[in-house]
Scaffold this motif. Structure first.
Motif, short mmCIF file in Angstrom:
data_model
loop_
_atom_site.label_atom_id
_atom_site.label_comp_id
_atom_site.label_asym_id
_atom_site.label_seq_id
_atom_site.Cartn_x
_atom_site.Cartn_y
_atom_site.Cartn_z
N LEU A 116 0.85 -1.19 0.00
CA LEU A 116 0.00 0.00 0.00
C LEU A 116 0.88 1.24 0.00
O LEU A 116 1.79 1.37 0.81
N TYR A 117 0.58 2.19 -0.92
CA TYR A 117 1.36 3.42 -1.02
C TYR A 117 0.44 4.62 -1.24
O TYR A 117 -0.67 4.48 -1.79
N ASP A 118 0.96 5.80 -0.85
CA ASP A 118 0.35 7.04 -1.33
C ASP A 118 1.08 7.38 -2.64
O ASP A 118 1.97 6.66 -3.09
N LYS A 119 0.71 8.49 -3.25
CA LYS A 119 1.26 8.81 -4.57
C LYS A 119 2.77 8.98 -4.53
O LYS A 119 3.50 8.45 -5.39
N ARG A 120 3.27 9.70 -3.55
CA ARG A 120 4.70 9.93 -3.45
C ARG A 120 5.46 8.63 -3.21
O ARG A 120 6.50 8.38 -3.82
N GLY A 121 4.94 7.80 -2.33
CA GLY A 121 5.59 6.53 -2.04
C GLY A 121 5.65 5.62 -3.25
O GLY A 121 6.65 4.93 -3.48
N LEU A 122 4.57 5.61 -4.04
CA LEU A 122 4.53 4.79 -5.24
C LEU A 122 5.58 5.27 -6.25
O LEU A 122 6.30 4.47 -6.84
N GLU A 123 5.64 6.58 -6.44
CA GLU A 123 6.61 7.14 -7.38
C GLU A 123 8.04 6.80 -6.97
O GLU A 123 8.87 6.46 -7.82
#
Length: 269
Positions: A116-123
């Motif tokens: 599970l990620y937020d947008k910044r973590g995914l990037e």
């Protein structure tokens, strides 16, 4: 391990079936497959809508409401099944996401994960990946330039996710066979016509494999007759000792740079 064709096939099929559907239930049988606590995962994901399913390299991205993302990497032995308890495979599941009476079962996630990620973590997580085989700016000329500075051999080059994202053991062998090049060739030593042939073969092999549903044979859902169709179309991968479809010589199986490798020593140069 699933590669570009398998994951792109799964992306397309899942978008037909779970896009814009709400996650109504969650079962976690293996918390180690997550990157957050089961409590946080459940609190964040339960009740959200899968807006769409994207893909990057060999990974699927479940885009949820509220700018939250589930990143799936099946790794070795991982697979999915979309259906009911009655028709799911007789295999242990690590995570289950429910959409009413239907569930998406994640199976074999011993090395794989659903993070599970937020947008910044995914990037940040995806930032080290190289270009995709079908990126618009990955022209034949750019591909040739990339090869000129590459060390090692074609096998390690094509399977390096930081250099080119999405290709693994199976399709690197199939691409080299289609191009008539040995996987042991040095990328920087290829002639212009050979790099052009490799580029064309890469795109044609991946396109054919996607149309056939990839080589992973486990059906994605009950009645699925497409998934795994490319397994019977592989020319060299896992065909050690069988006659080459071009020249009839036995397909060779070797270990190259710690990777299993299949090729024809007669018609690949």
């Amino acid at each position: 391990m699933p590669e570009w064709p398998e994951m792109e096939h799964y992306r397309q099929e899942l978008n037909k079936r779970i896009q814009n559907r709400k996650i109504s239930g969650i079962t976690v049988n293996r918390p180690k497959s997550l990157n957050v606590s089961e409590e946080e995962f459940r609190k964040t994901v339960l009740g959200t809508v899968v807006e769409r399913v994207d893909r990057r390299a060999k990974q699927l991205i479940f885009v949820l409401g509220g700018e939250r993302y589930l990143l799936l990497h099946l790794m070795l032995d991982g697979m999915m099944h979309l259906g009911t308890e009655a028709d799911k495979p007789d295999r242990s599941t690590q995570i289950e996401l429910y959409f009413g009476d239907t569930a998406l079962y994640f199976i074999g996630l011993r090395l794989g994960y659903l993070h599970l990620y937020d947008k910044r973590g995914l990037e940040e997580e995806l930032s080290s990946l190289g270009p995709e085989p079908f990126d618009a700016d990955l022209t034949a000329a750019r591909f040739a330039d990339m090869l000129k500075t590459r060390k090692g051999n074609l096998k390690t080059c094509l399977t390096d996710q930081h250099w080119l994202a999405g290709i693994g053991n199976c399709y690197s062998d199939e691409i080299c066979f289609a191009a008539g090049l040995l996987p042991s060739r040095r990328p920087a030593a290829l002639e212009e016509h050979e790099t052009a042939r490799l580029y064309t073969s890469m795109r044609s092999v991946l396109t054919e494999a996607l149309r056939a549903g990839g080589y992973m044979e486990m059906p994605l859902y009950s009645g699925d007759e497409r998934t795994g169709g490319f397994n019977e179309l592989c020319r060299v991968y896992d065909r050690g000792g069988e006659p080459c479809v071009r020249c009839g010589n036995p397909i060779v199986f070797q270990t190259l740079s710690s990777r299993k490798c299949f090729f024809c020593s007669n018609c690949q140069t």
